[in-house]
Scaffold this motif. Sequence first.
Motif, PDB file in Angstrom:
ATOM      1  N   ILE A 165      38.701  -0.987 -84.099  1.00  9.08           N
ATOM      2  CA  ILE A 165      39.250  -0.484 -82.836  1.00  9.08           C
ATOM      3  C   ILE A 165      39.545  -1.645 -81.907  1.00  9.08           C
ATOM      4  O   ILE A 165      40.565  -1.655 -81.206  1.00  9.08           O
ATOM      5  N   THR A 166      38.664  -2.648 -81.910  1.00 10.18           N
ATOM      6  CA  THR A 166      38.910  -3.848 -81.105  1.00 10.18           C
ATOM      7  C   THR A 166      40.195  -4.528 -81.544  1.00 10.18           C
ATOM      8  O   THR A 166      41.008  -4.968 -80.719  1.00 10.18           O
ATOM      9  N   GLN A 167      40.391  -4.617 -82.863  1.00  8.29           N
ATOM     10  CA  GLN A 167      41.592  -5.245 -83.394  1.00  8.29           C
ATOM     11  C   GLN A 167      42.842  -4.445 -83.022  1.00  8.29           C
ATOM     12  O   GLN A 167      43.888  -5.021 -82.706  1.00  8.29           O
ATOM     13  N   TYR A 168      42.716  -3.112 -83.053  1.00  6.64           N
ATOM     14  CA  TYR A 168      43.847  -2.272 -82.659  1.00  6.64           C
ATOM     15  C   TYR A 168      44.251  -2.558 -81.219  1.00  6.64           C
ATOM     16  O   TYR A 168      45.431  -2.460 -80.863  1.00  6.64           O
ATOM     17  N   GLY A 169      43.255  -2.866 -80.364  1.00  6.03           N
ATOM     18  CA  GLY A 169      43.572  -3.166 -78.978  1.00  6.03           C
ATOM     19  C   GLY A 169      44.388  -4.436 -78.836  1.00  6.03           C
ATOM     20  O   GLY A 169      45.205  -4.559 -77.926  1.00  6.03           O
ATOM     21  N   LYS A 170      44.173  -5.393 -79.753  1.00  4.78           N
ATOM     22  CA  LYS A 170      44.900  -6.662 -79.704  1.00  4.78           C
ATOM     23  C   LYS A 170      46.249  -6.560 -80.415  1.00  4.78           C
ATOM     24  O   LYS A 170      47.249  -7.090 -79.944  1.00  4.78           O
ATOM     25  N   THR A 171      46.245  -5.897 -81.575  1.00  8.60           N
ATOM     26  CA  THR A 171      47.470  -5.735 -82.359  1.00  8.60           C
ATOM     27  C   THR A 171      47.585  -4.264 -82.761  1.00  8.60           C
ATOM     28  O   THR A 171      47.151  -3.882 -83.850  1.00  8.60           O
ATOM     29  N   PRO A 172      48.132  -3.425 -81.913  1.00  8.19           N
ATOM     30  CA  PRO A 172      48.171  -1.988 -82.204  1.00  8.19           C
ATOM     31  C   PRO A 172      49.028  -1.677 -83.437  1.00  8.19           C
ATOM     32  O   PRO A 172      50.124  -2.228 -83.593  1.00  8.19           O
ATOM     33  N   PRO A 173      48.562  -0.801 -84.298  1.00 12.23           N
ATOM     34  CA  PRO A 173      49.386  -0.351 -85.426  1.00 12.23           C
ATOM     35  C   PRO A 173      50.454   0.614 -84.931  1.00 12.23           C
ATOM     36  O   PRO A 173      50.377   1.091 -83.789  1.00 12.23           O
ATOM     37  N   PRO A 174      51.446   0.917 -85.756  1.00 11.63           N
ATOM     38  CA  PRO A 174      52.506   1.832 -85.320  1.00 11.63           C
ATOM     39  C   PRO A 174      51.947   3.166 -84.838  1.00 11.63           C
ATOM     40  O   PRO A 174      51.123   3.788 -85.509  1.00 11.63           O
ATOM     41  N   GLY A 175      52.395   3.575 -83.658  1.00  8.85           N
ATOM     42  CA  GLY A 175      52.013   4.882 -83.142  1.00  8.85           C
ATOM     43  C   GLY A 175      50.646   4.965 -82.510  1.00  8.85           C
ATOM     44  O   GLY A 175      50.231   6.059 -82.092  1.00  8.85           O
ATOM     45  N   TRP A 176      49.903   3.861 -82.430  1.00 10.91           N
ATOM     46  CA  TRP A 176      48.555   3.910 -81.856  1.00 10.91           C
ATOM     47  C   TRP A 176      48.633   4.477 -80.441  1.00 10.91           C
ATOM     48  O   TRP A 176      49.378   3.989 -79.595  1.00 10.91           O
ATOM     49  N   PRO A 177      47.882   5.553 -80.153  1.00 10.32           N
ATOM     50  CA  PRO A 177      48.046   6.248 -78.869  1.00 10.32           C
ATOM     51  C   PRO A 177      47.553   5.431 -77.679  1.00 10.32           C
ATOM     52  O   PRO A 177      46.588   4.664 -77.779  1.00 10.32           O
ATOM     53  N   ASP A 178      48.214   5.614 -76.548  1.00  8.09           N
ATOM     54  CA  ASP A 178      47.763   4.993 -75.313  1.00  8.09           C
ATOM     55  C   ASP A 178      46.453   5.641 -74.865  1.00  8.09           C
ATOM     56  O   ASP A 178      46.229   6.834 -75.108  1.00  8.09           O
ATOM     57  N   PRO A 179      45.584   4.895 -74.218  1.00 12.63           N
ATOM     58  CA  PRO A 179      44.321   5.480 -73.759  1.00 12.63           C
ATOM     59  C   PRO A 179      44.547   6.520 -72.669  1.00 12.63           C
ATOM     60  O   PRO A 179      45.478   6.405 -71.876  1.00 12.63           O
ATOM     61  N   VAL A 180      43.683   7.528 -72.648  1.00 14.02           N
ATOM     62  CA  VAL A 180      43.756   8.531 -71.587  1.00 14.02           C
ATOM     63  C   VAL A 180      43.028   8.050 -70.339  1.00 14.02           C
ATOM     64  O   VAL A 180      43.250   8.562 -69.242  1.00 14.02           O
ATOM     65  N   ARG A 181      42.156   7.057 -70.554  1.00 12.88           N
ATOM     66  CA  ARG A 181      41.387   6.516 -69.424  1.00 12.88           C
ATOM     67  C   ARG A 181      40.954   5.109 -69.778  1.00 12.88           C
ATOM     68  O   ARG A 181      40.642   4.826 -70.939  1.00 12.88           O
ATOM     69  N   VAL A 182      40.925   4.224 -68.789  1.00 15.10           N
ATOM     70  CA  VAL A 182      40.471   2.848 -68.986  1.00 15.10           C
ATOM     71  C   VAL A 182      39.350   2.562 -67.998  1.00 15.10           C
ATOM     72  O   VAL A 182      39.526   2.720 -66.782  1.00 15.10           O
ATOM     73  N   GLU A 183      38.214   2.166 -68.527  1.00 13.90           N
ATOM     74  CA  GLU A 183      37.060   1.820 -67.699  1.00 13.90           C
ATOM     75  C   GLU A 183      36.985   0.302 -67.574  1.00 13.90           C
ATOM     76  O   GLU A 183      36.920  -0.408 -68.582  1.00 13.90           O
ATOM     77  N   GLU A 184      36.990  -0.189 -66.352  1.00 18.06           N
ATOM     78  CA  GLU A 184      36.945  -1.625 -66.119  1.00 18.06           C
ATOM     79  C   GLU A 184      35.498  -2.108 -66.080  1.00 18.06           C
ATOM     80  O   GLU A 184      34.714  -1.685 -65.233  1.00 18.06           O
ATOM     81  N   LEU A 185      35.152  -2.994 -67.014  1.00 24.37           N
ATOM     82  CA  LEU A 185      33.824  -3.582 -67.090  1.00 24.37           C
ATOM     83  C   LEU A 185      33.907  -5.030 -66.620  1.00 24.37           C
ATOM     84  O   LEU A 185      34.996  -5.594 -66.507  1.00 24.37           O
ATOM     85  N   PRO A 186      32.766  -5.657 -66.372  1.00 23.43           N
ATOM     86  CA  PRO A 186      32.788  -7.044 -65.873  1.00 23.43           C
ATOM     87  C   PRO A 186      33.525  -8.016 -66.784  1.00 23.43           C
ATOM     88  O   PRO A 186      34.193  -8.933 -66.317  1.00 23.43           O
ATOM     89  N   THR A 187      33.397  -7.829 -68.102  1.00 26.39           N
ATOM     90  CA  THR A 187      33.992  -8.804 -69.033  1.00 26.39           C
ATOM     91  C   THR A 187      35.168  -8.269 -69.828  1.00 26.39           C
ATOM     92  O   THR A 187      35.827  -9.030 -70.533  1.00 26.39           O
ATOM     93  N   ARG A 188      35.433  -6.969 -69.750  1.00 29.01           N
ATOM     94  CA  ARG A 188      36.508  -6.405 -70.565  1.00 29.01           C
ATOM     95  C   ARG A 188      36.839  -5.006 -70.047  1.00 29.01           C
ATOM     96  O   ARG A 188      36.145  -4.485 -69.176  1.00 29.01           O
ATOM     97  N   ASN A 189      37.880  -4.412 -70.599  1.00 27.41           N
ATOM     98  CA  ASN A 189      38.230  -3.021 -70.309  1.00 27.41           C
ATOM     99  C   ASN A 189      37.847  -2.154 -71.498  1.00 27.41           C
ATOM    100  O   ASN A 189      38.035  -2.552 -72.648  1.00 27.41           O
ATOM    101  N   ARG A 190      37.310  -0.983 -71.221  1.00 27.07           N
ATOM    102  CA  ARG A 190      36.943  -0.036 -72.284  1.00 27.07           C
ATOM    103  C   ARG A 190      37.942   1.111 -72.274  1.00 27.07           C
ATOM    104  O   ARG A 190      38.075   1.820 -71.272  1.00 27.07           O
TER     105      ARG A 190
END
Length: 218
Positions: A98-123
Amino acid sequence: MKTVDGRQWATREDLIEHSGYGETTLKRLWRDRRANGHPGDRAFDGLMHWDMNAWDTWFAKYRERPRDLSGVDRSGDPDEQLPPAGQARVLGVDPARITQYGKTPPPGWPDPVRVEELPTRNREYRTRAQLWAWVDDPISGFGTKGGRPPGPDPKARARAAKVLDARVRLATEALAAMPDLKAGEVAAALAERHGQGVDTWKRIVTQARKQSQQQEAR
């Protein structure tokens, strides 16, 4: 659409309208053409075009690739918003995927419905319904063996080794800084500080301890 010698040639915009897939997905398919066999292009008036008949034939075969979806978990509330670890459980893959998908999304990978901002990254959160729809769409390529020859990718293996070495160093430093804590507690602290699961950090802490013991024994 352009007709040359009785053959139709389509721009990417034409392919978007023809296939129903978005520009990002079609660009990724073109980017990965060496692996997936995507037909070559031809320039007309400075624009990329693809032979419509050749593209249709290729795309039909691409969608019919054999896939194994037996590891997908179809249970649970379709509308539940899941963090990366929960998404991995639904797909039956390691959370690192899933982390890799965030960096290089495969075809059709859905956009997130919500993004939580953390101190070091987004969830990023996605629903089960999104994940099920994605794996069920052949364009995703999920469950296929892919186009690379069998065996580990040397470049990917080197990158993974480099990341692991860095994490082992972090674990070694944490063990030295927190000598009174148990391995699980050190792993929990590292997971909170740097991300990834506690179980992953437990394995790394164990490896760091082994390496330290081996160096002391020399």
